[in-house]
Design an enzyme around this catalytic site. Structure first.
Site, mmCIF file in Angstrom:
data_model
loop_
_atom_site.group_PDB
_atom_site.id
_atom_site.type_symbol
_atom_site.label_atom_id
_atom_site.label_comp_id
_atom_site.label_asym_id
_atom_site.label_seq_id
_atom_site.Cartn_x
_atom_site.Cartn_y
_atom_site.Cartn_z
ATOM 1 N N ASP A 48 -22.158 9.298 -55.531
ATOM 2 C CA ASP A 48 -23.167 8.789 -56.467
ATOM 3 C C ASP A 48 -24.556 9.340 -56.110
ATOM 4 O O ASP A 48 -25.535 9.106 -56.814
ATOM 5 C CB ASP A 48 -23.153 7.258 -56.544
ATOM 6 C CG ASP A 48 -23.399 6.587 -55.208
ATOM 7 O OD1 ASP A 48 -23.623 7.287 -54.203
ATOM 8 O OD2 ASP A 48 -23.377 5.334 -55.166
ATOM 9 N N SER A 49 -24.617 10.131 -55.028
ATOM 10 C CA SER A 49 -25.829 10.900 -54.704
ATOM 11 C C SER A 49 -26.201 11.811 -55.868
ATOM 12 O O SER A 49 -27.338 12.266 -55.984
ATOM 13 C CB SER A 49 -25.602 11.728 -53.440
ATOM 14 O OG SER A 49 -24.398 12.460 -53.533
ATOM 15 N N ASP A 87 -16.630 8.250 -55.812
ATOM 16 C CA ASP A 87 -17.535 7.249 -55.244
ATOM 17 C C ASP A 87 -17.765 6.129 -56.262
ATOM 18 O O ASP A 87 -18.369 6.361 -57.319
ATOM 19 C CB ASP A 87 -18.875 7.951 -54.929
ATOM 20 C CG ASP A 87 -19.660 7.269 -53.844
ATOM 21 O OD1 ASP A 87 -19.169 6.266 -53.288
ATOM 22 O OD2 ASP A 87 -20.759 7.760 -53.541
ATOM 23 N N LYS A 116 -14.121 5.638 -53.091
ATOM 24 C CA LYS A 116 -14.920 5.247 -51.917
ATOM 25 C C LYS A 116 -15.733 3.998 -52.253
ATOM 26 O O LYS A 116 -16.268 3.878 -53.341
ATOM 27 C CB LYS A 116 -15.858 6.378 -51.486
ATOM 28 C CG LYS A 116 -16.707 6.002 -50.270
ATOM 29 C CD LYS A 116 -17.408 7.187 -49.657
ATOM 30 C CE LYS A 116 -18.671 7.596 -50.359
ATOM 31 N NZ LYS A 116 -19.717 6.561 -50.377
ATOM 32 N N GLU A 118 -18.614 1.171 -50.553
ATOM 33 C CA GLU A 118 -19.581 0.891 -49.488
ATOM 34 C C GLU A 118 -19.442 -0.555 -49.011
ATOM 35 O O GLU A 118 -19.393 -1.472 -49.837
ATOM 36 C CB GLU A 118 -21.014 1.122 -49.987
ATOM 37 C CG GLU A 118 -21.337 2.581 -50.236
ATOM 38 C CD GLU A 118 -22.797 2.836 -50.594
ATOM 39 O OE1 GLU A 118 -23.645 1.950 -50.404
ATOM 40 O OE2 GLU A 118 -23.077 3.956 -51.071
ATOM 41 N N GLU A 185 -22.315 6.246 -41.916
ATOM 42 C CA GLU A 185 -23.598 6.870 -42.286
ATOM 43 C C GLU A 185 -24.774 6.253 -41.532
ATOM 44 O O GLU A 185 -24.865 5.031 -41.390
ATOM 45 C CB GLU A 185 -23.831 6.737 -43.805
ATOM 46 C CG GLU A 185 -25.195 7.291 -44.213
ATOM 47 C CD GLU A 185 -25.383 7.523 -45.707
ATOM 48 O OE1 GLU A 185 -24.471 7.244 -46.495
ATOM 49 O OE2 GLU A 185 -26.488 8.005 -46.065
HETATM 50 O O1 KIV Z 1 -23.026 9.648 -52.551
HETATM 51 C C1 KIV Z 1 -22.806 10.363 -51.574
HETATM 52 O O2 KIV Z 1 -22.971 11.590 -51.613
HETATM 53 C C2 KIV Z 1 -22.335 9.727 -50.338
HETATM 54 C C3 KIV Z 1 -22.394 10.537 -49.094
HETATM 55 C C4 KIV Z 1 -23.778 10.610 -48.616
HETATM 56 C C5 KIV Z 1 -21.455 10.026 -48.062
HETATM 57 O O3 KIV Z 1 -21.972 8.593 -50.354
#
Ligand code: KIV
Length: 268
Positions: A48-49, A87, A116, A118, A185
């Protein structure tokens, strides 16, 4: 020496790499870059970056499930051997029912291999629900970008003994809940190393030192395309922004002075 990966990465393969071989992961958000990265990294994360590096947002909180699905479909078209991880965006796994509904939507609409999530001990019940329903889960502990507003900023974790103990509890809880792997992280190196030693599943570090089982970086950070700021943990392997601007300048100059297109680039 180039490292080329020409066998399909599966969940079991990634798990079996612990203590054998370092695991590599990078983000990608489209087919173009997934194709470039496939065969070189073990896993591709559709992070989600995306919302920060490409969407121009200040944090990762605004991107939605459908936008992530669109980008993941594109990534999967380019990733033949790398394992693709989706994510789950902020707000899409607030309880077991919502998480299961949304993760099933991801599996139904994309060929992504895993999702993924969090969170640590507090999210273990959600990880358990997903894994019990056949969904592969990568956990994510330590600095949680989706909690940045609530936490009041990006803060390195594991600085005190209490924080270190909590992180280890988180790691053990997500492993027990069935996660196949865990991103660690923004954690003090010695704590991330200790967690790695205590777990049976692989740890993938970002800003967590060299003692984890693998590493992940956001591609636009690693290759210098995102120029707004560079966190300490990022190594720039390419000055991408500079190279693009130089190439663009050459293109603009050649159009202006009439040297492009020439005979070679024209249908005569
Ligand atoms: O969103 C993302 O790119 C991430 C990484 C920084 C692990 O969660």
């Amino acid at each position: 020496m180039s490292i080329i990966i020409n066998t399909k990465r599966t969940i079991n393969k990634i798990k079996s790499m612990k203590n054998q071989e370092k695991i590599t992961m990078i983000t990608a958000y489209d087919t173009l870059f997934a194709k470039l990265f496939d065969n070189h990294v073990d896993m591709i994360l559709v992070g989600d970056s995306l919302s920060m590096s490409f969407g121009g947002d200040e944090d990762t909180l605004q991107i939605g499930l459908n936008e992530m699905i669109y980008h993941t479909k594109a990534v999967c078209k380019g990733a033949k051997n790398s394992l693709v991880v989706f994510d789950m965006p902020y707000g899409t796994y607030v309880n077991e029912k919502i998480a299961l509904k949304n993760a099933i939507k991801v599996y139904k609409n994309t060929p992504a291999h895993a999702v993924k999530i969090e969170g640590g001990e507090d999210k273990a019940h959600i990880i358990k629900t997903l894994t019990q329903n056949g969904i592969a889960v990568m956990a994510h502990i330590g600095l949680l970008p989706q909690s940045v507003r609530g936490d009041g900023g990006y803060k390195v974790k594991g600085k005190s003994e209490d924080e270190a103990k909590k992180l280890l509890k988180d790691a053990l809880a997500v492993q027990k809940a069935g996660a196949f792997c865990v991103v660690v992280e923004g954690v003090k190196s010695e704590v991330a190393t200790l967690i790695t030693k205590k777990l049976d599943i692989p740890t993938i570090g970002i800003g967590a030192g060299a003692g984890t089982d693998g590493q992940v970086l956001v591609w636009s950070d690693a290759f210098g395309f995102f120029e707004d700021f560079k966190p300490k943990f990022v190594k720039r392997y390419l000055d991408g922004g500079k190279l693009i601007k130089e190439a663009l300048q050459t293109y603009v100059k050649e159009v202006k002075d009439g040297s492009f297109p020439n005979e070679k680039h024209s249908y005569n």
